[in-house]
Design a protein around this motif. Structure first.
Motif, short mmCIF file in Angstrom:
data_model
loop_
_atom_site.label_atom_id
_atom_site.label_comp_id
_atom_site.label_asym_id
_atom_site.label_seq_id
_atom_site.Cartn_x
_atom_site.Cartn_y
_atom_site.Cartn_z
N GLY A 1 0.91 -1.12 -0.10
CA GLY A 1 -0.14 -0.02 0.17
C GLY A 1 0.79 1.18 0.19
N SER A 2 1.99 1.34 0.44
CA SER A 2 2.79 2.47 0.54
C SER A 2 3.61 2.56 -0.70
N LEU A 3 3.58 1.92 -1.66
CA LEU A 3 4.14 1.85 -2.96
C LEU A 3 3.26 2.77 -4.03
N PRO A 4 3.93 3.45 -4.93
CA PRO A 4 3.27 3.95 -6.07
C PRO A 4 2.28 3.24 -6.77
N GLN A 5 1.18 3.77 -6.90
CA GLN A 5 -0.04 3.00 -7.67
C GLN A 5 -0.11 3.09 -9.38
N ASP A 6 0.85 4.09 -9.69
CA ASP A 6 0.57 4.45 -11.18
C ASP A 6 1.79 4.06 -11.87
N ARG A 7 2.58 3.01 -11.28
CA ARG A 7 3.96 2.80 -11.69
C ARG A 7 4.56 1.46 -10.93
N GLU A 8 5.53 0.72 -11.85
CA GLU A 8 6.25 -0.46 -11.18
C GLU A 8 7.28 0.24 -10.26
N VAL B 1 7.50 -4.94 -8.57
CA VAL B 1 6.07 -5.03 -7.90
C VAL B 1 5.26 -4.33 -8.82
N ARG B 2 4.35 -4.74 -9.28
CA ARG B 2 3.20 -3.76 -10.17
C ARG B 2 1.90 -3.77 -9.53
N PRO B 3 1.63 -2.50 -9.51
CA PRO B 3 0.22 -2.32 -8.68
C PRO B 3 -0.82 -2.74 -9.53
N GLU B 4 -2.25 -2.52 -9.04
CA GLU B 4 -3.46 -3.08 -10.03
C GLU B 4 -3.55 -2.58 -11.14
#
Length: 235
Positions: A93-100, A136-139
């Motif tokens: 959840g703390s990682l950027p959600q628009d990029r890998e 790590v790739r977000p949704e």
């Protein structure tokens, strides 16, 4: 003279003992656990420690913090043993959600005998560390496809006394370029961050054409090739 004789009689053995089944680990959208198989050589047992870092290989495992937990973190492997380790994504959840996002997996292996004697030759067996990328790739970010590498943009920049190739990555993936060639110019590999740019200096004794050929490493560790035209004087 005595010191010189000792150096001549000492051989440093640093061949890999434990190897991994692949060159990178990818958490695609929705994945919270990935596995990696390690195989030991048939010659000797080994102790293995595994951890992830943020890109600085000099930081010790007890002082680095990433959202990825390894299970098990330390273990022994018998000769010819195959062992699966699990990588668990515990705080994405703390990682950027628009990029890998990218982290580094360290596989540190220590052979049991750090010093052996063979036919009057002293051998020092050095501990070894394999490093590989963990993506790590977000949704919202899907899998990297071959057509995505065509989105890379290249241009020439003329800066004071030197020319540079500007690489722009408008995609949400890290683009690992393994080779890049234009005319006489061949440059080493580079990883360009999502929505980022990278400048590569052209050696003064080399020239380029208006076409550039490049290879990008994909999720399987193989290479996709492509070529593009780029405009001189842009950037």
């Amino acid at each position: 003279m005595a010191a010189g004789i000792m150096l001549c009689c000492t051989a440093f053995h640093a061949s890999a003992v434990v190897n991994a089944e692949k060159t990178r680990v990818v958490f695609n959208s929705g994945s919270i656990a990935e596995s990696l198989s390690l195989v030991n050589s048939e010659k000797e047992p080994v102790v293995v420690q595994v951890w992830t870092d943020n890109g600085d290989p000099t930081v010790s495992p007890d002082k680095v913090h990433t959202p990825i937990v390894i299970n098990p973190p330390v273990f022994k492997m018998k000769p010819a043993e195959i062992r699966n380790i699990r990588l668990l994504l515990v705080s994405a959840g703390s990682l950027p959600q628009d990029r890998e996002s990218v982290f580094w997996l360290n596989i540190y292996q220590i052979p049991p005998n750090t010093e052996t004697q063979l036919k009057n030759e002293k051998r020092v067996v050095l501990p070894l560390k394999i490093r590989m990328k963990v993506f790590v790739r977000p949704e919202k970010v899907g899998e990297l496809k071959e057509s995505d590498i065509q989105k890379l943009q290249f241009s020439i920049r003329h800066d004071a006394g030197s020319d540079k190739i500007l690489i722009q990555n408008p995609t949400p993936w890290h683009m690992t370029i393994s080779s890049l060639k234009s005319g006489q110019t061949e440059l080493s590999g580079v990883m360009v961050e999502p929505f980022g740019r990278q400048l590569m200096e052209i050696p003064k004794d080399q020239t380029t054409t208006n076409e550039i050929m490049y290879e990008v490493i994909n999720d399987n560790g193989t290479r996709w090739s492509n070529k593009k035209m780029y405009a001189d004087g842009q950037g």
